[in-house]
Design a protein around this motif. Structure first.
Motif, mmCIF file in Angstrom:
data_model
loop_
_atom_site.group_PDB
_atom_site.id
_atom_site.type_symbol
_atom_site.label_atom_id
_atom_site.label_comp_id
_atom_site.label_asym_id
_atom_site.label_seq_id
_atom_site.Cartn_x
_atom_site.Cartn_y
_atom_site.Cartn_z
ATOM 1 N N SER A 127 -4.563 -2.952 -11.975
ATOM 2 C CA SER A 127 -4.931 -2.132 -10.838
ATOM 3 C C SER A 127 -6.144 -1.268 -11.153
ATOM 4 N N LEU A 128 -6.162 -0.695 -12.348
ATOM 5 C CA LEU A 128 -7.320 0.105 -12.758
ATOM 6 C C LEU A 128 -8.560 -0.762 -12.940
ATOM 7 N N ALA A 129 -8.367 -1.963 -13.481
ATOM 8 C CA ALA A 129 -9.499 -2.878 -13.627
ATOM 9 C C ALA A 129 -10.080 -3.241 -12.261
ATOM 10 N N GLY A 130 -9.206 -3.338 -11.263
ATOM 11 C CA GLY A 130 -9.657 -3.680 -9.920
ATOM 12 C C GLY A 130 -10.564 -2.639 -9.301
ATOM 13 N N ALA A 143 -11.049 -0.070 -16.112
ATOM 14 C CA ALA A 143 -10.236 -0.639 -17.187
ATOM 15 C C ALA A 143 -10.411 0.137 -18.490
ATOM 16 N N ASP A 144 -11.591 0.706 -18.703
ATOM 17 C CA ASP A 144 -11.866 1.429 -19.951
ATOM 18 C C ASP A 144 -11.538 2.915 -19.845
ATOM 19 N N ARG A 145 -10.909 3.342 -18.750
ATOM 20 C CA ARG A 145 -10.581 4.771 -18.575
ATOM 21 C C ARG A 145 -9.074 4.986 -18.444
ATOM 22 N N ARG A 152 -11.188 6.782 -7.498
ATOM 23 C CA ARG A 152 -10.847 5.382 -7.740
ATOM 24 C C ARG A 152 -9.476 5.245 -8.398
ATOM 25 N N VAL A 153 -9.103 6.205 -9.235
ATOM 26 C CA VAL A 153 -7.737 6.219 -9.773
ATOM 27 C C VAL A 153 -6.741 6.399 -8.622
#
Length: 245
Positions: free
Chosen positions: A130-133, A137-139, A154-155
């Motif tokens: 979901s975060l990668a979307g 992804a790196d956070r 975005r989160v």
């Protein structure tokens, strides 16, 4: 829930009074609206026109005085609170101007938190996906104070989308962002509509933000008074100015 082929959101002659009906104020006065699946609808209007009330009634956060509200084909008008709560957890996602992230939790923990609160188990891989979307992804292990405003929003979007809701309701989602961050968030929302078939209903006061939507609906005095398909910033600004004037 099998609902493809029916509108994602439907309002039929909805009224919402604040106070007694005979002496109160009509926040909504006979609003009918239909949002097909995989579309983005922006709601605009002067202050006090009923924008937020429409959003809250459509999402089942507020009760209508009369009329009918359907979410993903299900009539929620008279649904008990327990049913509405369960339906919102499965069918609806929310994104607000204030990100509402928990400061002590990491990005991935914030994304997973509402599901855990609801007793729904989500895997770390689903959270990371979901975060990668949303390009983060790196956070995953960063806390809100370590993220920019745009990254925090975005989160919040990843958190809203983790349950794959039928409808995403957004209330001024770019209102607290700088212009660059706002552009990134709007591009993300457009990608969700185009590639994932997401349905979005968004309240905004900004013509440039509204012009990202497929359709803009204008409210005045609790009524839909105008709408524009495939809007441009100029069209939206011109019609909003007429209403405010």
């Amino acid at each position: 829930m099998s609902w493809q082929g029916v509108p994602a959101v439907e309002l039929h002659e909805v009224t919402r009074y604040h106070g007694a009906r005979d002496t109160g104020v009509a926040a909504l006065a006979g609003v009918s609206l239909s949002c097909p699946p995989g579309t983005w609808t922006a709601v605009m209007g002067p202050s006090g026109s009923g924008k937020s009330t429409l959003l809250h009634c459509a999402a089942g956060l507020d009760r209508v005085t009369s009329g009918r509200v359907l979410l993903a084909g299900r009539d929620i008008t008279a649904a008990p609170d327990s049913v509405l709560t369960a339906l919102r957890r499965r069918t609806v996602g929310f994104v607000f101007q204030s990100f509402n992230l928990i400061a002590s939790l990491t990005a991935e923990q914030n994304v997973a938190f509402p599901s855990k609160l609801a007793g729904v188990r989500v895997s770390r891989s689903d959270v990371r996906q979901s975060l990668a979307g949303v390009g983060l992804a790196d956070r995953a292990r960063h806390k809100p104070r370590e993220l920019s405003g745009g990254q925090q929003q975005r989160v919040a979007i990843a958190r809203a989308m983790i349950s794959r809701p039928a409808v995403l309701f957004a209330d001024e989602p770019t209102g607290a962002l700088d212009s660059h961050s706002a552009k990134v968030v709007l591009e993300l929302l457009r990608t969700m509509v185009r590639t994932a078939g997401q349905t979005i209903v968004m309240v905004t006061h900004d013509p440039a933000v509204a012009a990202s939507a497929d359709t803009v609906v204008f409210l005045a005095d609790g009524r839909i008074v105008d709408r524009v398909g495939s809007p441009t910033v100029h069209e939206v600004a011109e019609r909003l100015a007429k209403l405010e004037g």
